[in-house]
Scaffold this motif. Structure first.
Motif, short mmCIF file in Angstrom:
data_model
loop_
_atom_site.label_atom_id
_atom_site.label_comp_id
_atom_site.label_asym_id
_atom_site.label_seq_id
_atom_site.Cartn_x
_atom_site.Cartn_y
_atom_site.Cartn_z
N HIS A 246 0.82 -1.21 0.00
CA HIS A 246 0.00 0.00 0.00
C HIS A 246 0.87 1.27 0.00
CE1 HIS A 246 -3.62 -2.34 0.56
NE2 HIS A 246 -3.06 -2.96 1.59
N ASP A 247 2.17 1.09 0.01
CA ASP A 247 3.08 2.23 0.01
C ASP A 247 3.29 2.75 -1.42
OD1 ASP A 247 6.20 3.14 -0.26
OD2 ASP A 247 5.33 3.74 1.67
N PRO A 248 3.05 4.05 -1.69
CA PRO A 248 3.16 4.57 -3.06
C PRO A 248 4.56 4.40 -3.67
CG PRO A 248 2.00 6.13 -1.67
CD PRO A 248 2.55 5.07 -0.76
N GLN A 249 5.60 4.59 -2.86
CA GLN A 249 6.95 4.46 -3.39
C GLN A 249 7.28 3.01 -3.73
OE1 GLN A 249 8.67 7.04 -4.31
NE2 GLN A 249 7.10 8.40 -3.47
N GLU A 250 6.79 2.09 -2.89
CA GLU A 250 7.01 0.67 -3.20
C GLU A 250 6.25 0.27 -4.46
OE1 GLU A 250 6.04 -1.58 0.26
OE2 GLU A 250 7.90 -1.03 1.32
N ARG A 251 5.06 0.84 -4.65
CA ARG A 251 4.32 0.57 -5.89
C ARG A 251 5.08 1.11 -7.09
NH1 ARG A 251 -2.04 1.77 -4.34
NH2 ARG A 251 -2.31 -0.05 -2.99
N ASN A 252 5.70 2.27 -6.93
CA ASN A 252 6.52 2.80 -8.02
C ASN A 252 7.67 1.86 -8.36
OD1 ASN A 252 4.95 5.09 -8.18
ND2 ASN A 252 6.32 6.37 -6.96
N LEU A 253 8.28 1.26 -7.32
CA LEU A 253 9.36 0.30 -7.56
C LEU A 253 8.85 -0.93 -8.30
CD1 LEU A 253 11.34 0.46 -4.20
CD2 LEU A 253 12.17 1.18 -6.44
N LEU A 254 7.67 -1.42 -7.90
CA LEU A 254 7.08 -2.56 -8.59
C LEU A 254 6.81 -2.23 -10.06
CD1 LEU A 254 4.52 -3.81 -5.91
CD2 LEU A 254 6.48 -5.11 -6.77
N LEU A 255 6.26 -1.06 -10.31
CA LEU A 255 5.99 -0.64 -11.68
C LEU A 255 7.27 -0.48 -12.48
CD1 LEU A 255 3.12 1.93 -11.03
CD2 LEU A 255 2.91 -0.26 -12.18
N THR A 256 8.31 0.04 -11.83
CA THR A 256 9.59 0.20 -12.51
C THR A 256 10.17 -1.15 -12.90
OG1 THR A 256 10.05 2.25 -11.31
CG2 THR A 256 11.94 1.13 -12.30
N CYS A 257 10.11 -2.12 -11.97
CA CYS A 257 10.60 -3.47 -12.29
C CYS A 257 9.78 -4.08 -13.42
CB CYS A 257 10.54 -4.35 -11.05
SG CYS A 257 11.75 -3.92 -9.79
N ARG A 258 8.49 -3.83 -13.40
CA ARG A 258 7.61 -4.33 -14.46
C ARG A 258 7.99 -3.74 -15.81
NH1 ARG A 258 1.34 -3.11 -13.50
NH2 ARG A 258 1.00 -1.88 -15.36
N GLN A 259 8.22 -2.42 -15.85
CA GLN A 259 8.63 -1.77 -17.09
C GLN A 259 10.01 -2.24 -17.53
OE1 GLN A 259 5.61 -0.65 -18.18
NE2 GLN A 259 6.66 1.15 -18.94
#
Length: 295
Positions: free
Chosen positions: A132-145
């Protein structure tokens, strides 16, 4: 480990979609012998079906709750296995009359869009479930990209040289499709396995039953979602047009389809350098400014 496994889902998703987007039209027209204009229309119709089945499969996935694998992971595992089989079907030329060929490829494209959604929609939904942490979600999205860009670039680098290596292009396309199918199965299953901490029996809530009209009302009231969807549509349109046109242009105008490998290498180099900087840019500029800069 979870970041890496989530990024592997990007490898699975992009390797297959990039392979189809970049080469399926060319394969069906130049190798299978179908009319290129009709193939283009068929591909467009299948994109419409792909948009429609998101709602259907998303609804089914939300209401899934298995004792062994939880909510989203069963769809990821089943979807990636069936998706790989359909990819092999799509890059095979059956011994059928023309009418039979059309039925075959319509069915293959229909199933491709269906199983693509069955894997990607639950996989993308895990982004919100894993943290639920926005920065951790950004990291997940970055790894996905990151995983997606690397997979897409590698597909572009190896495919045409591999096809040209064989005297019969059909053999080259079959070998290329097998490599992509094996890669997507391995990475897709690893991605599903990596989400086992958050996706297990009764771990994720099942939403209250909502009619399609009710879901659409919720969507249309959310301007941010509509704007994000339109932006994603523009990006997808640009990428799809570029991928579909590039082989025809390189082959018929430039006279060298192997240049696609060079373009993919350049794309890979840019991705390796630029994508790791995205979390920093997001923190400094915010999402809206970063999107505006990118567009």
């Amino acid at each position: 480990g979870e970041l890496i496994s989530y990024g592997l889902g990007g490898v699975a998703s992009t390797s297959a979609t990039q392979f189809r987007t970049s080469y399926a039209m060319n394969f069906m027209s130049d190798v299978a012998g179908l009319h290129v204009g009709a193939v283009g229309i068929l591909s467009t119709v299948m994109l419409i079906w792909d948009a429609c089945n998101d709602l259907i499969i998303g609804r089914i996935a939300d209401r899934t709750n298995t004792k062994r694998f939880g909510k989203y992971r069963p769809h990821m595992m089943m979807g990636i296995l069936l998706w790989a089989v359909v990819l092999l079907m799509l890059f095979h030329v059956p011994s059928l009359p023309e009418a039979g060929m059309w039925v075959y490829y319509v069915a293959a494209l229909f199933l491709f869009a269906t199983f693509y959604t069955q894997f990607t929609v639950p996989w993308q939904a895990l982004n919100s479930a894993m943290t639920h942490d926005p920065q951790e979600r950004n990291l997940l999205l970055t790894c996905r990209q990151y995983g997606g860009f690397i997979a897409g670039a590698v597909v572009g680098v190896i495919t045409m040289p591999l096809v040209k290596h064989f005297a019969d292009p059909r053999t080259g396309w079959t070998v290329s499709a097998v490599i992509v199918a094996v890669t997507m199965v391995i990475t897709g299953l690893l991605s599903a396995h990596g989400a086992r901490r958050v996706d297990y029996y009764n771990s994720l809530p099942t939403p209250e039953p909502t009619h399609l009209s009710g879901q659409l009302k919720i969507v249309f009231k959310n301007r941010a979602i509509i704007c994000a969807a339109l932006l994603l549509g523009v990006v997808t349109l640009v990428n799809s047009c570029s991928s579909a046109v590039s082989l025809y242009y390189l082959g018929n105008v430039v006279g060298s389809v192997t240049l696609k490998s060079v373009f993919s290498l350049v794309s890979l180099g840019v991705s390796l350098v630029f994508i790791p900087a995205m979390p920093f840019l997001l923190r400094k500029l915010g999402k809206a400014r970063t999107v505006l800069l990118g567009m």
